[in-house]
Design a protein around this motif. Sequence first.
Motif, PDB file in Angstrom:
ATOM      1  N   MET A 174       0.832  -1.202   0.000  1.00  0.00           N
ATOM      2  CA  MET A 174       0.000   0.000   0.000  1.00  0.00           C
ATOM      3  C   MET A 174       0.867   1.254   0.000  1.00  0.00           C
ATOM      4  O   MET A 174       0.515   2.269  -0.611  1.00  0.00           O
ATOM      5  N   PHE A 175       2.009   1.179   0.677  1.00  0.00           N
ATOM      6  CA  PHE A 175       2.936   2.315   0.694  1.00  0.00           C
ATOM      7  C   PHE A 175       3.367   2.675  -0.728  1.00  0.00           C
ATOM      8  O   PHE A 175       3.319   3.845  -1.131  1.00  0.00           O
ATOM      9  N   PHE A 176       3.778   1.663  -1.494  1.00  0.00           N
ATOM     10  CA  PHE A 176       4.216   1.926  -2.863  1.00  0.00           C
ATOM     11  C   PHE A 176       3.050   2.384  -3.742  1.00  0.00           C
ATOM     12  O   PHE A 176       3.218   3.249  -4.607  1.00  0.00           O
ATOM     13  N   THR A 177       1.877   1.820  -3.511  1.00  0.00           N
ATOM     14  CA  THR A 177       0.696   2.241  -4.275  1.00  0.00           C
ATOM     15  C   THR A 177       0.388   3.714  -4.026  1.00  0.00           C
ATOM     16  O   THR A 177       0.111   4.470  -4.963  1.00  0.00           O
ATOM     17  N   VAL A 178       0.448   4.125  -2.767  1.00  0.00           N
ATOM     18  CA  VAL A 178       0.177   5.522  -2.419  1.00  0.00           C
ATOM     19  C   VAL A 178       1.221   6.449  -3.039  1.00  0.00           C
ATOM     20  O   VAL A 178       0.883   7.501  -3.611  1.00  0.00           O
ATOM     21  N   MET A 179       2.493   6.075  -2.960  1.00  0.00           N
ATOM     22  CA  MET A 179       3.564   6.924  -3.486  1.00  0.00           C
ATOM     23  C   MET A 179       3.450   7.100  -4.999  1.00  0.00           C
ATOM     24  O   MET A 179       3.545   8.217  -5.519  1.00  0.00           O
ATOM     25  N   PHE A 180       3.238   5.994  -5.711  1.00  0.00           N
ATOM     26  CA  PHE A 180       3.108   6.091  -7.167  1.00  0.00           C
ATOM     27  C   PHE A 180       1.825   6.835  -7.554  1.00  0.00           C
ATOM     28  O   PHE A 180       1.790   7.528  -8.577  1.00  0.00           O
ATOM     29  N   SER A 181       0.789   6.708  -6.740  1.00  0.00           N
ATOM     30  CA  SER A 181      -0.459   7.437  -6.996  1.00  0.00           C
ATOM     31  C   SER A 181      -0.251   8.938  -6.828  1.00  0.00           C
ATOM     32  O   SER A 181      -0.785   9.742  -7.606  1.00  0.00           O
ATOM     33  N   LEU A 182       0.528   9.331  -5.827  1.00  0.00           N
ATOM     34  CA  LEU A 182       0.832  10.751  -5.624  1.00  0.00           C
ATOM     35  C   LEU A 182       1.596  11.318  -6.819  1.00  0.00           C
ATOM     36  O   LEU A 182       1.336  12.446  -7.257  1.00  0.00           O
ATOM     37  N   ALA A 183       2.528  10.528  -7.341  1.00  0.00           N
ATOM     38  CA  ALA A 183       3.267  10.962  -8.528  1.00  0.00           C
ATOM     39  C   ALA A 183       2.322  11.098  -9.722  1.00  0.00           C
ATOM     40  O   ALA A 183       2.411  12.063 -10.493  1.00  0.00           O
ATOM     41  N   ALA A 184       1.410  10.137  -9.868  1.00  0.00           N
ATOM     42  CA  ALA A 184       0.440  10.183 -10.968  1.00  0.00           C
ATOM     43  C   ALA A 184      -0.442  11.422 -10.866  1.00  0.00           C
ATOM     44  O   ALA A 184      -0.732  12.086 -11.873  1.00  0.00           O
ATOM     45  N   ILE A 185      -0.864  11.752  -9.649  1.00  0.00           N
ATOM     46  CA  ILE A 185      -1.696  12.943  -9.429  1.00  0.00           C
ATOM     47  C   ILE A 185      -0.927  14.208  -9.800  1.00  0.00           C
ATOM     48  O   ILE A 185      -1.482  15.140 -10.403  1.00  0.00           O
ATOM     49  N   SER A 186       0.353  14.249  -9.457  1.00  0.00           N
ATOM     50  CA  SER A 186       1.184  15.411  -9.796  1.00  0.00           C
ATOM     51  C   SER A 186       1.236  15.613 -11.302  1.00  0.00           C
ATOM     52  O   SER A 186       1.038  16.727 -11.804  1.00  0.00           O
ATOM     53  N   PHE A 187       1.486  14.536 -12.044  1.00  0.00           N
ATOM     54  CA  PHE A 187       1.550  14.640 -13.504  1.00  0.00           C
ATOM     55  C   PHE A 187       0.188  14.977 -14.100  1.00  0.00           C
ATOM     56  O   PHE A 187       0.100  15.708 -15.090  1.00  0.00           O
ATOM     57  N   ARG A 188      -0.873  14.452 -13.488  1.00  0.00           N
ATOM     58  CA  ARG A 188      -2.218  14.744 -13.985  1.00  0.00           C
ATOM     59  C   ARG A 188      -2.543  16.227 -13.806  1.00  0.00           C
ATOM     60  O   ARG A 188      -3.169  16.845 -14.676  1.00  0.00           O
ATOM     61  N   ASN A 189      -2.098  16.803 -12.702  1.00  0.00           N
ATOM     62  CA  ASN A 189      -2.319  18.231 -12.467  1.00  0.00           C
ATOM     63  C   ASN A 189      -1.553  19.082 -13.476  1.00  0.00           C
ATOM     64  O   ASN A 189      -2.056  20.103 -13.957  1.00  0.00           O
ATOM     65  N   VAL A 190      -0.340  18.650 -13.799  1.00  0.00           N
ATOM     66  CA  VAL A 190       0.450  19.367 -14.804  1.00  0.00           C
ATOM     67  C   VAL A 190      -0.235  19.295 -16.161  1.00  0.00           C
ATOM     68  O   VAL A 190      -0.346  20.301 -16.877  1.00  0.00           O
ATOM     69  N   ALA A 191      -0.714  18.103 -16.526  1.00  0.00           N
ATOM     70  CA  ALA A 191      -1.402  17.925 -17.809  1.00  0.00           C
ATOM     71  C   ALA A 191      -2.662  18.783 -17.877  1.00  0.00           C
ATOM     72  O   ALA A 191      -2.962  19.392 -18.912  1.00  0.00           O
ATOM     73  N   ARG A 192      -3.397  18.863 -16.773  1.00  0.00           N
ATOM     74  CA  ARG A 192      -4.612  19.687 -16.732  1.00  0.00           C
ATOM     75  C   ARG A 192      -4.277  21.160 -16.930  1.00  0.00           C
ATOM     76  O   ARG A 192      -4.948  21.862 -17.698  1.00  0.00           O
ATOM     77  N   ASP A 193      -3.221  21.628 -16.260  1.00  0.00           N
ATOM     78  CA  ASP A 193      -2.813  23.031 -16.405  1.00  0.00           C
ATOM     79  C   ASP A 193      -2.377  23.331 -17.833  1.00  0.00           C
ATOM     80  O   ASP A 193      -2.667  24.411 -18.372  1.00  0.00           O
ATOM     81  N   GLU A 194      -1.679  22.372 -18.452  1.00  0.00           N
ATOM     82  CA  GLU A 194      -1.232  22.564 -19.834  1.00  0.00           C
ATOM     83  C   GLU A 194      -2.427  22.643 -20.780  1.00  0.00           C
ATOM     84  O   GLU A 194      -2.436  23.459 -21.716  1.00  0.00           O
ATOM     85  N   ASN A 195      -3.430  21.810 -20.547  1.00  0.00           N
ATOM     86  CA  ASN A 195      -4.638  21.838 -21.385  1.00  0.00           C
ATOM     87  C   ASN A 195      -5.384  23.160 -21.230  1.00  0.00           C
ATOM     88  O   ASN A 195      -5.898  23.715 -22.213  1.00  0.00           O
ATOM     89  N   GLU A 196      -5.444  23.665 -20.006  1.00  0.00           N
ATOM     90  CA  GLU A 196      -6.125  24.941 -19.758  1.00  0.00           C
ATOM     91  C   GLU A 196      -5.410  26.088 -20.461  1.00  0.00           C
ATOM     92  O   GLU A 196      -6.047  26.986 -21.024  1.00  0.00           O
ATOM     93  N   LYS A 197      -4.078  26.060 -20.454  1.00  0.00           N
ATOM     94  CA  LYS A 197      -3.306  27.103 -21.136  1.00  0.00           C
ATOM     95  C   LYS A 197      -3.533  27.060 -22.637  1.00  0.00           C
ATOM     96  O   LYS A 197      -3.611  28.095 -23.302  1.00  0.00           O
ATOM     97  N   GLU A 198      -3.634  25.840 -23.191  1.00  0.00           N
ATOM     98  CA  GLU A 198      -3.883  25.697 -24.628  1.00  0.00           C
ATOM     99  C   GLU A 198      -5.261  26.239 -24.998  1.00  0.00           C
ATOM    100  O   GLU A 198      -5.429  26.883 -26.038  1.00  0.00           O
ATOM    101  N   LEU A 199      -6.258  25.987 -24.144  1.00  0.00           N
ATOM    102  CA  LEU A 199      -7.611  26.483 -24.403  1.00  0.00           C
ATOM    103  C   LEU A 199      -7.658  28.007 -24.345  1.00  0.00           C
ATOM    104  O   LEU A 199      -8.327  28.657 -25.156  1.00  0.00           O
ATOM    105  N   ILE A 200      -6.934  28.579 -23.382  1.00  0.00           N
ATOM    106  CA  ILE A 200      -6.890  30.039 -23.257  1.00  0.00           C
ATOM    107  C   ILE A 200      -6.202  30.658 -24.465  1.00  0.00           C
ATOM    108  O   ILE A 200      -6.626  31.699 -24.989  1.00  0.00           O
ATOM    109  N   ALA A 201      -5.132  29.989 -24.937  1.00  0.00           N
ATOM    110  CA  ALA A 201      -4.380  30.500 -26.086  1.00  0.00           C
ATOM    111  C   ALA A 201      -5.229  30.502 -27.352  1.00  0.00           C
ATOM    112  O   ALA A 201      -5.075  31.351 -28.230  1.00  0.00           O
ATOM    113  N   GLU A 202      -6.144  29.527 -27.446  1.00  0.00           N
ATOM    114  CA  GLU A 202      -7.018  29.463 -28.625  1.00  0.00           C
ATOM    115  C   GLU A 202      -8.083  30.551 -28.585  1.00  0.00           C
ATOM    116  O   GLU A 202      -8.577  30.999 -29.587  1.00  0.00           O
TER     117      GLU A 202
END
Length: 202
Positions: A174-202
């Motif tokens: 469970m420790f490793f699952t939680v740690m890798f999940s936190l990393a996944a959430i971090s990347f997902r937040n970055v991807a969301r911010d990048e998508n929002e910037k692209e929408l604003i640019a359009e």
Amino acid sequence: MQLLNTLNYRTMKSEHKLKKHLVLVILVTGVLLLIPLIAMQFTTEVVWTLSDFLIAGLLLSCTGAAFVFALHKMENNTYRLGVGIALISTLFLVWANLAVGIVGNESEDINVLYYIIPAIGLVGAFLSRFQSHGLSYTLSAMAVIPLIIAIVALMGYLQEPPHNTATQILGINMFFTVMFSLAAISFRNVARDENEKELIAE
């Protein structure tokens, strides 16, 4: 012409900083390897072979180098956080599995399954070209594997003596699952911010 010179200067400066950080990684790795080497001179409880030092040096230097490249590739701190969590968790997983084994001891066949996790990370990172969107899926997949291994271990009665208890097996996985999940959430937040910037640019 002046713009070209400025770009060349920035490129050279960035490359110099990258080399400086890579040298620092090598130095830190060397210092860390001195700890068991010195300990071996004073106690018989620490026994490292040449292969132990080589494997440890490879793991530490590769992890450090990967993080340095991530620092230079992306200026987004959330992306860097995701990389840091993923690398440290993977390093700890591989190190622990090689040293004592995560389930039972290092001779248990089930522990081989844990090497699927860094393999998924490497393949996913290269296929996604280290883009945050792809890395979020990669880390999500890595987070699922420890739970699957835990279920397999419990179904195989590896929670009985002389193996780990069910609580220990579930806890470490469970420790490793939680740690890798936190990393996944971090990347997902970055991807969301990048998508929002692209929408604003359009």
